[in-house]
Design an enzyme around this catalytic site. Structure first.
Site, PDB file in Angstrom:
ATOM      1  N   ARG A 185      11.634  -6.504   4.913  1.00 41.11           N
ATOM      2  CA  ARG A 185      11.553  -5.060   5.186  1.00 41.11           C
ATOM      3  C   ARG A 185      12.070  -4.746   6.582  1.00 41.11           C
ATOM      4  NH1 ARG A 185       5.719  -2.155   4.761  1.00 41.11           N
ATOM      5  NH2 ARG A 185       5.424  -2.935   6.865  1.00 41.11           N
ATOM      6  N   LYS A 192       0.833  -1.212   0.000  1.00 39.61           N
ATOM      7  CA  LYS A 192       0.000   0.000   0.000  1.00 39.61           C
ATOM      8  C   LYS A 192       0.864   1.257   0.000  1.00 39.61           C
ATOM      9  CE  LYS A 192      -2.312  -1.031   3.828  1.00 39.61           C
ATOM     10  NZ  LYS A 192      -1.669  -2.302   4.241  1.00 39.61           N
ATOM     11  N   ARG A 252      -0.816  -9.278  13.376  1.00 39.36           N
ATOM     12  CA  ARG A 252      -1.368  -8.193  12.550  1.00 39.36           C
ATOM     13  C   ARG A 252      -2.328  -8.765  11.498  1.00 39.36           C
ATOM     14  NH1 ARG A 252       4.159  -5.802  10.942  1.00 39.36           N
ATOM     15  NH2 ARG A 252       3.117  -4.263   9.644  1.00 39.36           N
ATOM     16  N   ARG A 287      11.566  -1.487  11.898  1.00 39.04           N
ATOM     17  CA  ARG A 287      10.240  -1.562  12.544  1.00 39.04           C
ATOM     18  C   ARG A 287      10.147  -2.819  13.380  1.00 39.04           C
ATOM     19  NH1 ARG A 287       5.315  -0.209   8.516  1.00 39.04           N
ATOM     20  NH2 ARG A 287       4.288  -1.365  10.181  1.00 39.04           N
ATOM     21  N   ARG A 336      -9.558   0.723   9.255  1.00 36.15           N
ATOM     22  CA  ARG A 336      -9.211  -0.658   9.565  1.00 36.15           C
ATOM     23  C   ARG A 336     -10.285  -1.337  10.399  1.00 36.15           C
ATOM     24  NH1 ARG A 336      -3.138   0.254   9.258  1.00 36.15           N
ATOM     25  NH2 ARG A 336      -2.140  -1.747   9.513  1.00 36.15           N
TER      26      ARG A 336
HETATM   27  P1  AMP Z   1       0.898   0.169   9.148  1.00 38.70           P
HETATM   28  O1  AMP Z   1       2.104   1.002   8.904  1.00 38.70           O
HETATM   29  O2  AMP Z   1      -0.287   0.627   8.346  1.00 38.70           O
HETATM   30  O3  AMP Z   1       1.157  -1.308   8.957  1.00 38.70           O
HETATM   31  O4  AMP Z   1       0.476   0.374  10.683  1.00 38.70           O
HETATM   32  C1  AMP Z   1       1.324  -0.016  11.731  1.00 38.70           C
HETATM   33  C2  AMP Z   1       0.557  -0.113  13.019  1.00 38.70           C
HETATM   34  O5  AMP Z   1      -0.006   1.163  13.342  1.00 38.70           O
HETATM   35  C3  AMP Z   1      -0.614  -1.066  13.016  1.00 38.70           C
HETATM   36  O6  AMP Z   1      -0.229  -2.411  13.270  1.00 38.70           O
HETATM   37  C4  AMP Z   1      -1.470  -0.495  14.149  1.00 38.70           C
HETATM   38  O7  AMP Z   1      -0.943  -0.825  15.403  1.00 38.70           O
HETATM   39  C5  AMP Z   1      -1.281   1.002  13.948  1.00 38.70           C
HETATM   40  N1  AMP Z   1      -2.313   1.525  13.037  1.00 38.70           N
HETATM   41  C6  AMP Z   1      -2.119   2.074  11.797  1.00 38.70           C
HETATM   42  N2  AMP Z   1      -3.288   2.455  11.247  1.00 38.70           N
HETATM   43  C7  AMP Z   1      -4.249   2.128  12.142  1.00 38.70           C
HETATM   44  C8  AMP Z   1      -5.668   2.213  12.141  1.00 38.70           C
HETATM   45  N3  AMP Z   1      -6.347   2.745  11.097  1.00 38.70           N
HETATM   46  N4  AMP Z   1      -6.329   1.793  13.242  1.00 38.70           N
HETATM   47  C9  AMP Z   1      -5.672   1.291  14.296  1.00 38.70           C
HETATM   48  N5  AMP Z   1      -4.358   1.125  14.335  1.00 38.70           N
HETATM   49  C10 AMP Z   1      -3.632   1.529  13.286  1.00 38.70           C
END
Ligand code: AMP
Length: 368
Positions: A306, A192, A324, A312, A267
């Site tokens: 990654r 994404k 996740r 991360r 989400r």
């Molecule tokens: P991402 O970079 O999109 O994979 O997000 C990393 C982490 O941030 C996720 O595993 C969640 O802990 C938190 N996070 C990101 N976006 C959201 C969302 N829309 N709702 C809740 N937690 C989020």
């Protein structure tokens, strides 16, 4: 519809509505001040038309002056407020009533209050023709309001977009139907973020990744970052209220965007509904939700790879990655049905060359 520079604006408030609001304000102020001689201070440039019509409606003894500040460049508030024309002389002991065309975030007001703070006025009141209560920071009391309006970008009746539109007799609002707002959907590692990077350039969109915003806050040790960290470290979702408020603030920072790519948001069902309601309040909508599809085993491999360079913590441990995915399957996957019901769901194969995948996504966007 009218066009100013590169943007289209549609009619919003008629001259009669504006004049009726001014009349109401003049009556309210007269009730408080008709037995004195208040000094009205108009804020240039935007308030010149308002002040002229206000004075025609306010037929009691009064004085008039202007200050000039500059805070807007294009459609976004830069936060830099300069004084170009200062407080009038001899205002000691007078009742000063500021006349603003529009109060939105309150940044200009702060500068105005500061300007008058060194003076010895009897009273200091604030009146505004238009008031965007949704975005106002609430720092000072607004004493007189003409019309409360939603947070639309408006022009006309003294207000401009890059200096055009001030001479329009009516108020117009930015036409948001030209906007493209996309939700990029897919499991962690589906690509994404990578694809959003290409699409934002190609379609001139603003990319909002909630994960990136959280990580930025964690890095800077903000209150929001500290709160989110424990959830993110475990691979759990951050609570909805926190995430939704953050998303809204990010959108509000970009009133001039030609559209948004929402990456990693929504989400949950609550987030999807909040997004729809929020966008509707701004005369905007989600145009399409595009899912990048890939199998779990490929995603785990990608994420672990990654994790080696990104640092991360949630990418470095397979059990956190699987958690996740569980969060996704349980809370996010059901949104497919939500968007399908609205006829907005599109699915794209997320396996292959990056270029090829961008082409697949573009095909969907071009067909909107
Ligand atoms: P991402 O970079 O999109 O994979 O997000 C990393 C982490 O941030 C996720 O595993 C969640 O802990 C938190 N996070 C990101 N976006 C959201 C969302 N829309 N709702 C809740 N937690 C989020």
């Amino acid at each position: 519809m009218i066009k100013l520079h590169d943007k289209n604006f549609k009619p919003y408030l008629k001259e009669e509505q504006i004049l009726a609001a001014i009349d109401k304000m003049a009556k309210e102020i007269a009730a408080d001040y008709k037995d004195e001689t208040p000094l009205f201070v108009g804020v240039l440039n935007g308030a010149f038309m308002f002040v002229a019509d206000f004075l025609k409606a306010y037929q009691h003894p009064c004085e008039v002056s202007f200050v000039r500040l500059s805070s807007y460049q294009g459609l976004t508030s830069t936060g830099i407020v300069e004084t170009l024309l200062d407080v009038p002389e001899e205002i000691e002991g007078k009742s000063v009533i500021i006349l603003e065309d529009v109060v939105d975030t309150g940044r200009t007001l702060k500068q105005l209050v500061h300007l008058f703070s060194n003076t010895n006025v009897k009273e200091f009141k604030i009146g505004t023709l238009f008031y965007k209560s949704d975005v106002y920071n609430g720092e000072y009391t607004i004493d007189y309001v003409g019309l409360e309006i939603p947070d639309h970008f408006i022009v006309g009746y003294g207000l401009d977009y890059n200096e055009l539109g001030r001479n329009l007799r009516e108020v117009y609002q930015l036409n948001q139907t030209d906007m493209i707002n996309l939700v990029l959907f897919g499991k962690p590692g589906a690509g994404k973020g990578t694809q959003a990077g290409f699409l934002k350039e190609k379609y001139n969109l603003k990319h909002i990744s909630t994960g990136d915003v959280f990580r930025y806050n964690i890095k800077n040790g903000t209150e929001l970052g500290n709160l989110a960290k424990s959830y993110i470290d475990k691979g759990d979702l951050v609570p909805d209220e926190v995430t939704i408020d953050m998303l809204k603030a990010e959108v509000e920072k970009n009133p001039d965007a030609a559209g948004f790519i929402f990456d990693g948001f929504p989400r949950t069902a609550a987030q999807a509904e909040a997004l729809d309601n929020f966008l509707e309040s701004k005369d905007m909508k989600v145009n399409a939700t595009i899912a990048l599809e890939a199998e779990d085993d490929i995603l785990v491999e990608r994420l672990l790879e990654r994790g080696k360079s990104s640092g991360r913590s949630d990418d470095q441990d397979e059990s956190k990655i699987r958690n996740r995915f569980d969060e996704y399957n349980e809370k996010t996957a059901p949104l497919k049905a939500y968007y399908e019901e609205q006829g907005k769901f599109h699915s794209v194969n997320g396996i292959g060359d990056i270029d090829e995948i961008t082409k697949r996504l573009s095909k969907v966007i071009d067909s909107l």
